[in-house]
Design a protein around this motif. Structure first.
Motif, PDB file in Angstrom:
ATOM      1  N   VAL A  54      -4.030  17.735  -3.028  1.00  0.00           N
ATOM      2  CA  VAL A  54      -3.463  16.812  -3.764  1.00  0.00           C
ATOM      3  C   VAL A  54      -3.148  16.853  -5.082  1.00  0.00           C
ATOM      4  O   VAL A  54      -2.483  15.756  -5.601  1.00  0.00           O
ATOM      5  N   ASN A  55      -2.701  18.073  -4.899  1.00  0.00           N
ATOM      6  CA  ASN A  55      -2.185  18.644  -6.082  1.00  0.00           C
ATOM      7  C   ASN A  55      -0.223  19.030  -6.022  1.00  0.00           C
ATOM      8  O   ASN A  55       0.484  19.008  -6.302  1.00  0.00           O
ATOM      9  N   ASP A  56       0.068  18.231  -4.369  1.00  0.00           N
ATOM     10  CA  ASP A  56       1.214  18.445  -4.430  1.00  0.00           C
ATOM     11  C   ASP A  56       1.582  16.903  -3.884  1.00  0.00           C
ATOM     12  O   ASP A  56       2.408  16.450  -3.704  1.00  0.00           O
ATOM     13  N   LEU A  57       1.550  15.641  -4.678  1.00  0.00           N
ATOM     14  CA  LEU A  57       1.402  14.591  -4.612  1.00  0.00           C
ATOM     15  C   LEU A  57       2.309  13.497  -5.505  1.00  0.00           C
ATOM     16  O   LEU A  57       1.879  12.114  -5.510  1.00  0.00           O
ATOM     17  N   ASP A  58       2.380  13.920  -6.384  1.00  0.00           N
ATOM     18  CA  ASP A  58       2.808  13.657  -7.721  1.00  0.00           C
ATOM     19  C   ASP A  58       4.013  12.517  -7.140  1.00  0.00           C
ATOM     20  O   ASP A  58       4.134  11.977  -7.644  1.00  0.00           O
ATOM     21  N   HIS A  59       4.876  13.026  -6.532  1.00  0.00           N
ATOM     22  CA  HIS A  59       6.656  12.174  -6.019  1.00  0.00           C
ATOM     23  C   HIS A  59       5.873  11.147  -5.365  1.00  0.00           C
ATOM     24  O   HIS A  59       6.413   9.815  -5.096  1.00  0.00           O
ATOM     25  N   ILE A  60       3.997  10.464  -4.889  1.00  0.00           N
ATOM     26  CA  ILE A  60       4.253   9.287  -4.642  1.00  0.00           C
ATOM     27  C   ILE A  60       2.742   8.824  -5.219  1.00  0.00           C
ATOM     28  O   ILE A  60       2.583   7.432  -4.956  1.00  0.00           O
ATOM     29  N   LYS A  61       2.169   9.553  -6.398  1.00  0.00           N
ATOM     30  CA  LYS A  61       1.540   9.107  -7.102  1.00  0.00           C
ATOM     31  C   LYS A  61       1.186   7.836  -7.876  1.00  0.00           C
ATOM     32  O   LYS A  61       0.190   7.110  -8.870  1.00  0.00           O
ATOM     33  N   HIS A  62       2.771   7.745  -8.011  1.00  0.00           N
ATOM     34  CA  HIS A  62       2.732   5.898  -8.237  1.00  0.00           C
ATOM     35  C   HIS A  62       2.636   4.880  -7.376  1.00  0.00           C
ATOM     36  O   HIS A  62       2.532   3.747  -8.810  1.00  0.00           O
TER      37      HIS A  62
END
Length: 269
Positions: A54-62
């Motif tokens: 879950v910490n490697d999902l910054d690129h989709i958290k918009h």
């Protein structure tokens, strides 16, 4: 296909790499972003289903989602961080892996809830993290390695030796693969299907009311089991063979086109 088109869908599960996220553009197509927003407006639950943490999902958290199925089902959380399910790899298998690495050139990543540690910066490791556009993690502490809380391992081995490796080194775990570079290794009994079952229970949704999109080997269990399993055009042949429907590539608006095909989106106006 008519019976599938008439199915009432209440939840859709999306793989990330190669499904939501394009490796060519290193982004999510705008058509996909809009499609997800429109699905949620209609009351359809939209849930990430990935091998990433879950910490490697910054690129989709918009994008707003309704839940995160991570580590191929080994760690499932609500959007506010409530842990629905968590299972670690048997420490015996982690110890075996470390000992095996001392007498071989195998490289690996140890994945935890809040961090990732690698064995060494091998060419394959560097290629992976460049491919998924994530900084290369630090090395694990050989003097004080945490073997009790590993949720997933990436083992950089060829598919030809994978079965033997798993049997001899990590017999209490299972492997799946979405790239030739490495195998995802998860606790025995863990799969994206299992994660979907937890979300169905949480949201009071029947499996017959679910849909999923994927492109890799670790997506097969969920595509087989949901009511409508959609393989991306860029998926492997083994994934396409078991899918109910094959859509276009991620870069050719594949998600939007499949949702229109099944009557879940209307783009006529």
């Amino acid at each position: 296909m008519t019976s599938l088109q008439n199915t009432k869908i209440k939840a859709i599960f999306f793989d990330v790499d190669g499904t939501l996220f394009s490796f060519k553009t290193r982004s999510i197509p705008e058509s996909t972003t809009k499609a997800i927003k429109d699905l949620r407006k209609k009351g359809i639950k939209v849930i990430v289903a990935t091998g990433r943490s879950v910490n490697d999902l910054d690129h989709i958290k918009h994008i707003e989602f309704d839940g995160f199925l991570t580590f191929n089902g080994g760690h499932c959380t609500t959007v506010d961080g409530q842990v629905m399910f968590r299972k670690v790899i048997d420490p015996v298998d982690i110890r075996n892996l470390i000992e095996y690495s001392h007498r071989s050139d195998v490289s690996f990543s140890l994945m935890y809830e809040d961090k990732v540690r690698i064995s060494h910066e091998s060419p394959r490791v560097l290629e992976l993290y460049s491919h998924v556009d994530i900084p290369v993690p630090p090395l694990y502490d050989k003097e004080d390695v945490d073997i009790e809380n590993v949720l997933q391992v990436n083992v950089f081995i060829d598919s030809e030796v994978e079965e033997t490796f798993m049997r001899e080194v990590m017999p209490n775990s299972l492997s799946s693969r979405w790239t030739p570079l490495f195998a995802d290794v998860n606790p025995g009994g863990i799969s994206k299907l299992g994660g979907i079952e937890y979300f169905c229970e949480y949201f009071d949704i029947d499996m017959s009311e679910t849909m999923a999109f994927g492109d890799g080997g670790n997506d097969i269990s969920m595509l087989r089991s949901v009511k409508i399993g959609v393989a991306m055009g860029n998926a492997g042949d083994n994934v396409k063979e078991i899918a109910d429907h094959i859509t276009e590539d991620v870069d050719d608006h594949g998600i939007e086109k499949a949702l229109i095909h099944f009557g879940l989106l209307d783009r006529t106006s």
